[in-house]
Design a protein around this motif. Sequence first.
Motif, PDB file in Angstrom:
ATOM      1  N   ILE A 218      -0.075 -12.529  -5.148  1.00  0.00           N
ATOM      2  CA  ILE A 218      -0.609 -11.598  -3.833  1.00  0.00           C
ATOM      3  C   ILE A 218      -0.435 -12.472  -2.500  1.00  0.00           C
ATOM      4  O   ILE A 218       0.409 -12.219  -1.684  1.00  0.00           O
ATOM      5  CB  ILE A 218      -1.478 -10.585  -3.994  1.00  0.00           C
ATOM      6  N   LEU A 219      -1.003 -13.652  -2.838  1.00  0.00           N
ATOM      7  CA  LEU A 219      -1.054 -14.341  -1.373  1.00  0.00           C
ATOM      8  C   LEU A 219       0.531 -14.909  -1.315  1.00  0.00           C
ATOM      9  O   LEU A 219       1.061 -15.022  -0.141  1.00  0.00           O
ATOM     10  CB  LEU A 219      -2.024 -15.593  -1.678  1.00  0.00           C
ATOM     11  N   MET A 220       1.247 -15.494  -2.372  1.00  0.00           N
ATOM     12  CA  MET A 220       2.538 -15.804  -1.991  1.00  0.00           C
ATOM     13  C   MET A 220       3.398 -14.872  -1.609  1.00  0.00           C
ATOM     14  O   MET A 220       4.140 -15.197  -0.543  1.00  0.00           O
ATOM     15  CB  MET A 220       3.054 -16.496  -3.225  1.00  0.00           C
ATOM     16  N   GLY A 221       3.256 -13.601  -2.215  1.00  0.00           N
ATOM     17  CA  GLY A 221       4.231 -12.511  -1.729  1.00  0.00           C
ATOM     18  C   GLY A 221       3.988 -12.201  -0.273  1.00  0.00           C
ATOM     19  O   GLY A 221       5.050 -11.816   0.578  1.00  0.00           O
ATOM     20  N   ASN A 222       2.682 -12.224   0.262  1.00  0.00           N
ATOM     21  CA  ASN A 222       2.394 -11.734   1.431  1.00  0.00           C
ATOM     22  C   ASN A 222       2.974 -12.985   2.540  1.00  0.00           C
ATOM     23  O   ASN A 222       3.534 -12.717   3.550  1.00  0.00           O
ATOM     24  CB  ASN A 222       1.033 -11.410   1.716  1.00  0.00           C
ATOM     25  N   ASP A 223       2.677 -14.236   2.070  1.00  0.00           N
ATOM     26  CA  ASP A 223       3.122 -15.348   2.710  1.00  0.00           C
ATOM     27  C   ASP A 223       4.677 -15.310   3.028  1.00  0.00           C
ATOM     28  O   ASP A 223       5.122 -15.667   4.004  1.00  0.00           O
ATOM     29  CB  ASP A 223       2.580 -16.399   2.382  1.00  0.00           C
ATOM     30  N   CYS A 224       5.322 -14.798   1.907  1.00  0.00           N
ATOM     31  CA  CYS A 224       6.920 -14.834   2.124  1.00  0.00           C
ATOM     32  C   CYS A 224       7.287 -13.284   2.668  1.00  0.00           C
ATOM     33  O   CYS A 224       8.594 -13.027   2.506  1.00  0.00           O
ATOM     34  CB  CYS A 224       7.528 -15.070   0.611  1.00  0.00           C
ATOM     35  N   HIS A 225       6.534 -12.523   3.186  1.00  0.00           N
ATOM     36  CA  HIS A 225       6.877 -11.260   3.655  1.00  0.00           C
ATOM     37  C   HIS A 225       7.438 -10.309   2.795  1.00  0.00           C
ATOM     38  O   HIS A 225       8.316  -9.534   3.149  1.00  0.00           O
ATOM     39  CB  HIS A 225       7.700 -11.486   4.841  1.00  0.00           C
ATOM     40  N   LEU A 226       6.959 -10.519   1.527  1.00  0.00           N
ATOM     41  CA  LEU A 226       7.422  -9.303   0.227  1.00  0.00           C
ATOM     42  C   LEU A 226       6.592  -8.308   0.151  1.00  0.00           C
ATOM     43  O   LEU A 226       5.519  -8.424   0.673  1.00  0.00           O
ATOM     44  CB  LEU A 226       7.422 -10.134  -0.945  1.00  0.00           C
ATOM     45  N   THR A 227       6.798  -7.256  -0.218  1.00  0.00           N
ATOM     46  CA  THR A 227       6.053  -6.009  -0.529  1.00  0.00           C
ATOM     47  C   THR A 227       5.330  -6.533  -1.859  1.00  0.00           C
ATOM     48  O   THR A 227       5.949  -7.279  -2.936  1.00  0.00           O
ATOM     49  CB  THR A 227       6.723  -4.976  -0.843  1.00  0.00           C
ATOM     50  N   THR A 228       3.952  -6.313  -1.932  1.00  0.00           N
ATOM     51  CA  THR A 228       3.051  -6.675  -3.017  1.00  0.00           C
ATOM     52  C   THR A 228       2.636  -5.710  -3.655  1.00  0.00           C
ATOM     53  O   THR A 228       2.056  -4.594  -3.302  1.00  0.00           O
ATOM     54  CB  THR A 228       1.987  -7.826  -2.566  1.00  0.00           C
ATOM     55  N   LEU A 229       2.533  -6.004  -4.879  1.00  0.00           N
ATOM     56  CA  LEU A 229       2.074  -4.962  -6.000  1.00  0.00           C
ATOM     57  C   LEU A 229       1.048  -5.510  -6.865  1.00  0.00           C
ATOM     58  O   LEU A 229       1.522  -6.564  -7.884  1.00  0.00           O
ATOM     59  CB  LEU A 229       3.010  -4.246  -6.753  1.00  0.00           C
ATOM     60  N   LEU A 230      -0.216  -5.249  -6.925  1.00  0.00           N
ATOM     61  CA  LEU A 230      -1.328  -5.817  -7.904  1.00  0.00           C
ATOM     62  C   LEU A 230      -1.532  -4.765  -9.045  1.00  0.00           C
ATOM     63  O   LEU A 230      -1.429  -4.083  -8.840  1.00  0.00           O
ATOM     64  CB  LEU A 230      -2.663  -5.910  -7.279  1.00  0.00           C
ATOM     65  N   THR A 231      -1.235  -5.544 -10.256  1.00  0.00           N
ATOM     66  CA  THR A 231      -1.600  -5.016 -11.687  1.00  0.00           C
ATOM     67  C   THR A 231      -3.008  -5.300 -11.858  1.00  0.00           C
ATOM     68  O   THR A 231      -3.377  -6.591 -11.827  1.00  0.00           O
ATOM     69  CB  THR A 231      -0.568  -5.114 -12.513  1.00  0.00           C
ATOM     70  N   LEU A 232      -4.033  -4.438 -12.385  1.00  0.00           N
ATOM     71  CA  LEU A 232      -5.465  -4.626 -12.634  1.00  0.00           C
ATOM     72  C   LEU A 232      -5.516  -5.079 -14.144  1.00  0.00           C
ATOM     73  O   LEU A 232      -6.435  -4.908 -14.371  1.00  0.00           O
ATOM     74  CB  LEU A 232      -6.272  -3.485 -12.174  1.00  0.00           C
ATOM     75  N   THR A 233      -4.497  -5.708 -14.690  1.00  0.00           N
ATOM     76  CA  THR A 233      -4.750  -6.010 -16.042  1.00  0.00           C
ATOM     77  C   THR A 233      -4.930  -7.409 -16.346  1.00  0.00           C
ATOM     78  O   THR A 233      -5.315  -8.203 -17.427  1.00  0.00           O
ATOM     79  CB  THR A 233      -3.333  -6.005 -16.785  1.00  0.00           C
ATOM     80  N   GLY A 234      -5.338  -8.354 -15.151  1.00  0.00           N
ATOM     81  CA  GLY A 234      -5.546  -9.769 -15.144  1.00  0.00           C
ATOM     82  C   GLY A 234      -7.091 -10.019 -14.684  1.00  0.00           C
ATOM     83  O   GLY A 234      -8.010  -9.101 -14.978  1.00  0.00           O
ATOM     84  N   VAL A 235      -7.238 -10.935 -13.833  1.00  0.00           N
ATOM     85  CA  VAL A 235      -8.665 -11.213 -13.371  1.00  0.00           C
ATOM     86  C   VAL A 235      -8.892 -10.615 -12.181  1.00  0.00           C
ATOM     87  O   VAL A 235     -10.340 -10.858 -12.170  1.00  0.00           O
ATOM     88  CB  VAL A 235      -8.603 -13.002 -13.172  1.00  0.00           C
ATOM     89  N   THR A 236      -8.422 -10.082 -11.764  1.00  0.00           N
ATOM     90  CA  THR A 236      -8.506  -9.503 -10.152  1.00  0.00           C
ATOM     91  C   THR A 236      -9.045  -7.830 -10.633  1.00  0.00           C
ATOM     92  O   THR A 236      -8.691  -7.225 -11.415  1.00  0.00           O
ATOM     93  CB  THR A 236      -7.376  -9.234  -9.359  1.00  0.00           C
ATOM     94  N   THR A 237     -10.374  -7.567  -9.693  1.00  0.00           N
ATOM     95  CA  THR A 237     -10.677  -6.160  -9.731  1.00  0.00           C
ATOM     96  C   THR A 237     -10.497  -5.591  -8.673  1.00  0.00           C
ATOM     97  O   THR A 237     -10.245  -6.089  -7.491  1.00  0.00           O
ATOM     98  CB  THR A 237     -12.245  -6.258  -9.976  1.00  0.00           C
ATOM     99  N   LEU A 238     -10.720  -4.196  -8.541  1.00  0.00           N
ATOM    100  CA  LEU A 238     -10.408  -3.419  -7.420  1.00  0.00           C
ATOM    101  C   LEU A 238     -11.524  -3.651  -6.240  1.00  0.00           C
ATOM    102  O   LEU A 238     -11.187  -3.648  -5.187  1.00  0.00           O
ATOM    103  CB  LEU A 238     -10.137  -2.005  -7.801  1.00  0.00           C
ATOM    104  N   ASP A 239     -12.697  -3.864  -6.719  1.00  0.00           N
ATOM    105  CA  ASP A 239     -13.710  -4.427  -5.930  1.00  0.00           C
ATOM    106  C   ASP A 239     -13.469  -5.491  -5.212  1.00  0.00           C
ATOM    107  O   ASP A 239     -13.862  -5.680  -3.930  1.00  0.00           O
ATOM    108  CB  ASP A 239     -15.261  -4.560  -6.606  1.00  0.00           C
ATOM    109  N   GLU A 240     -12.930  -6.515  -5.705  1.00  0.00           N
ATOM    110  CA  GLU A 240     -12.419  -7.745  -4.862  1.00  0.00           C
ATOM    111  C   GLU A 240     -11.443  -7.401  -3.912  1.00  0.00           C
ATOM    112  O   GLU A 240     -11.539  -8.021  -2.841  1.00  0.00           O
ATOM    113  CB  GLU A 240     -11.936  -8.654  -5.786  1.00  0.00           C
ATOM    114  N   VAL A 241     -10.442  -6.556  -4.212  1.00  0.00           N
ATOM    115  CA  VAL A 241      -9.441  -6.091  -3.205  1.00  0.00           C
ATOM    116  C   VAL A 241     -10.233  -5.414  -2.073  1.00  0.00           C
ATOM    117  O   VAL A 241      -9.810  -5.792  -0.801  1.00  0.00           O
ATOM    118  CB  VAL A 241      -8.463  -5.181  -3.628  1.00  0.00           C
TER     119      VAL A 241
END
Length: 178
Positions: free
Chosen positions: A123-146
Amino acid sequence: ATLPGPAPADWVQAPLDPAVRAVLVGFDEHFSYAKLCQALRYLLRGGPDCLLVGTNRDHRLPLEGGAAIPGTGCLVKAVETAAQREAFIVGKPNRFMFDCVASEFDVDPARTIMVGDRLDTDILMGNDCHLTTLLTLTGVTTLDEVRGHQDSDCPARNRLVPDYYVDSIADLLQVLGE
């Protein structure tokens, strides 16, 4: 790599290839003290002219059922610590990889989406490159972190917030099929 003898004085006697001008640290399930010694020796021999390159700084890799194993970032950090210098990271979130692709292909950031399961890389790379970003919650990230990053007044934390999220990449594939 194996150490050539039982004592540290023996370890520095292993031959070094004169053509080596860079040390690349990537995922290596056979990472060892012997490899760490060789990496340090190449970096000390070559000084600043010998590049130290890491593939990524992932601190852990998720496995099914919530388990995890140490990620490549742990190995990069070991070599950085021994060499007392920082690696150039070619993988996410560094935009190096994106810039390489964009230089070869006609990439329009406004029409490009970065899909990933990690805030601190994908997500950080996508945002830094001015791309639209989509997080999939199947990895290490939780919605609470977001939500924590989204509610923060810290600009660095705000850069970790995706434009969209889905529970699973299968959800995205279903929408694309419609």
